[in-house]
Design an enzyme around this catalytic site. Structure first.
Site: not given
Length: 722
Positions: A308, A364, A428, A482
């Site tokens: 990502d 993350f 996220d 997400e």
């Protein structure tokens, strides 16, 4: 009872090789070791219904050897036969001991298989005179890990002739609070086995510590320590022999200091750590970015895995691209925030990772903003800070922030986490400044009430967050799942503005947002028409107010020291269509800087004269109602079918409509991917595909019907790494 052990098993467990299976008789019960046909002695094989003459205390070990994996446990592997010692009986909270009857040490080495946890209170001891003279334990001390048993051994040549017992102990009750043991063998042949907790002292003399990596090798836990402080901790496929590549670790902050490098296990000697070296550059400048499968138009990490895009922002005169990064392996894991900067969105310079894993978890996905009003108080000397907002993927997942005033070094907020766990996997965070309400807004993915949801939170200072609203998603995944985003765009033609939110797969909603609640007027809209595209994010704080997006291009490149890429940056817009307001995607104008030559296209024959490795082809034609038109670029097929109203990109078919009666295509061809734009921005598709190295040509053919008024331009492009 007879047990046949083939040579492969004996080589692993004892280091003994033979050409035929060895007939080894194991006593029942396992009260005393017996000699096998090759001279080795089986001390314990744990194949019986119970432990025989071994003494059991507590509940952890059960009444007899486990038959592999126990309820609630990850799959156990690496043991021999059907049984093993497994103290997960009743879970990690169970405790106990398992002690052998006395036996005489008659061989120079004791070899065994061991796994499970490595915490204090978990151990296998060799007792002589009631005292532990040798100790071993499993390798796992952090979440994750493996239940595989691995070979280990004790050198007991100094104890020959002495009476001993083996005691297996489980006094640990937390995660990885169990131990696995099997196949204890006495042998005079020194086994080649794993060594646990291997260390070496190294003093950095240059900026980069280079660690040898073996693609597909055994994963080991490694730490770099200064005294008692753990500076860096990660998993790595550490190469004990020939390295496939060298992973760089920035040690510039500890020049001239004696660092301890610790690795959980090594199969050979500790001397393997001596392969670690220091260098002024993070990679071999003669080869990096020149690898045969290195994308030449798309950003890829110098080394290691990426997924990502994170923290896309403009700060201190630079575009900042952060990304999910494993610096120590070409597969997913060890999530850091990699970091690259650019002056033009096309030529990227990768610098040191911005965020490293810590006690709250691995790093993350998330976003970045410039705190122009210094609401956070992180700015100094009138300089606004750049603030990163990210998920700490520990136990549990939480949301944290870090800040910088130079765009190079980042300090994690002492008050982290700023958003505590809401539900399992909440992650996220995308943060924007909402000017009308003078508040920061966080869009967060949360699993709530058995559904994927987008949560909206607000804050005056990026530190203190309040829940504002929830936008329900889809119980079956997909929509708003997400990596959410949120932004406002003008509608082409002066039709006001709309807010857009989307999830990782690109599906989006158009509507209104008042600073707390998103009200959709159209949702579950298809965001793109390709494949291998995920978790896109838009830039914040662009000086020209464009809304530019970059996605994760899932272009796997086996055998390379890096993996996956980013899509080309695209400018988003909104336009009115007969079906309502829809997003448009167009390649950013900066890509034009890569053009080095052009070929005008006025016919299929003109396109046939074009040849290049890196291509931008802008092609248009008017098809008849029954036309099937085929385009091949570097052997990659594109097929337009007028009757089916489809465009097929390298085998992937998507719905396709004409624009002003014409097929209008903009295509980019790289070594590992293609990207397609059409319909005045309403059609965008990416696809991972690797053309043959010697396929450099182009061709346009009409299989059925007609293609009139062919026109366009084909450009030869240069590498973005030049």
């Amino acid at each position: 009872m007879k047990k046949l052990l083939c040579v492969a098993i004996l080589c692993v467990a004892c280091g003994v090789c033979a050409q035929q299976p060895v007939d080894v008789r194991v006593a029942q019960p396992l009260a005393a070791p017996v000699e096998g046909g090759d001279g080795d002695i089986i001390v314990a094989a744990f194949e019986g219904e119970d432990y025989g003459a071994w003494t059991v205390e507590g509940t952890a070990f059960g009444k007899g050897p486990a038959r592999g994996t126990l309820p609630g446990q990850m799959k156990v592997s690496g043991f021999i036969g059907k049984g093993l010692v497994n103290s997960f009986n009743g879970g990690d909270g169970a405790t106990g001991t398992l002690t052998s009857p006395p036996f005489k040490i008659e061989r120079g080495y004791l070899a065994f298989l061991i796994g499970g946890g490595g915490h204090p209170g978990l151990e296998m001891n060799l007792l002589v005179g009631g005292k532990a003279v040798r100790t071993a334990t499993g390798p796992n001390v952090v979440p994750g890990g493996s239940e595989a048993l691995e070979p280990a051994m004790w050198d007991v040549r100094d104890l020959l002739g002495k009476e001993a017992r083996i005691q297996i102990v489980d006094r640990a009750t937390g995660g990885w609070g169990h131990i696995n043991v099997d196949h204890i063998v006495a042998t005079d042949t020194r086994p080649r086995v794993l060594q646990n907790n291997v260390t070496a002292s190294l003093t950095p003399t240059k900026r980069w510590m280079l660690l040898p990596v073996k693609n597909g090798g055994k994963m080991r836990r490694m730490e770099v320590r200064l005294g008692d402080d753990v500076l860096r901790a990660f998993d790595i496929e550490f190469a004990e022999d020939t390295a496939d590549w060298w992973a760089p670790l920035d040690v510039s902050a500890w020049q001239g200091k004696a660092l301890t490098v610790w690795v959980s296990q090594l199969a050979g000697e500790a001397a393997a750590l001596e392969k670690i070296r220091f260098a002024d550059a993070p990679a071999d400048t003669a080869t990096v970015y020149k690898e045969p499968l290195r994308a030449q138009l798309h950003f890829t990490p110098r080394l290691g895995w990426c997924n990502d895009p994170n923290g896309l922002s403009f700060y201190n005169g630079e575009y900042h691209l952060f990304f999910q990064h494993n610096p120590y392996g070409a597969e997913w894991g060890n999530m850091h925030w990699g970091h690259a900067v650019s002056k033009d969105l096309i030529h990227w310079q990768e610098i040191s990772p911005a965020l490293y894993p810590d006690a709250l978890g691995t790093m993350f996905s998330g976003s970045a903003v410039v705190d122009w009003k210094n609401t956070s108080g992180f700015g100094t000397g009138g300089k606004p800070p750049q603030v990163l907002i990210y998920t700490a993927a520990g136990d549990p997942f939480t949301q944290c922030i870090a800040y910088s005033t130079d765009g190079r070094t980042y300090t994690k907020h002492a008050g982290n986490p700023v958003v505590k766990n809401i539900s399992g996997g909440n992650r996220d965070p995308k943060v924007i400044w909402h000017e009308p309400t003078q508040r920061w807004v966080m869009v967060l993915y949360v699993w709530r009430d058995e559904r994927h949801t987008t949560e909206f939170l607000t804050s005056p200072n990026l530190k203190d967050w309040t829940h504002a609203s929830t936008l329900p998603g889809d119980a079956n995944g997909g929509y708003l799942f997400e990596c959410p985003d949120l932004f406002e765009l003008p509608v082409a033609g002066g039709a006001g503005t709309r807010w857009v939110t989307f999830g990782a797969n690109g599906e989006y909603a158009v509507g209104a947002f008042d600073g707390k609640t998103f009200t959709p007027e159209a949702e579950r809209l298809r965001g793109h028409f390709g494949t291998h595209h995920y978790a896109a994010q838009t830039f914040s704080d662009l000086p020209d107010k464009r809304r530019v997006i970059v996605g994760w291009l899932q272009a796997h490149v086996p055998g390379m020291p890096f993996n996956h890429a980013m899509t080309l940056p695209r400018e988003l817009g909104l336009t009115q269509t007969p079906d309502g307001i829809r997003l448009t995607h167009r390649p950013v104008k900066e890509i034009e800087a890569l053009r080095v030559a052009e070929t005008k296209i006025a016919s299929a024959e003109a396109l046939a004269g074009f040849s290049a490795e890196l291509m931008e082809v802008r092609l248009a034609f008017a098809p008849s109602a029954d036309a099937i038109v085929k385009l091949a670029l570097r052997g990659i097929p594109f097929v337009y079918d007028a009757e089916k109203k489809t465009l097929t990109v390298s085998g992937h078919t998507a719905p396709f409509v004409l624009h002003n009666g014409r097929v209008e295509l903009i295509l980019y061809i790289d070594r590992t991917a293609v990207e397609v734009f059409s319909q005045d921005g309403l059609f965008y598709a990416s696809r991972a595909v690797t053309p043959k190295a010697d396929a450099l040509g182009a061709a346009l053919t009409v299989e059925r019907g007609e293609a009139k008024d062919v026109s366009g331009t084909a450009y030869t492009l240069k590498s973005c790494w030049e």
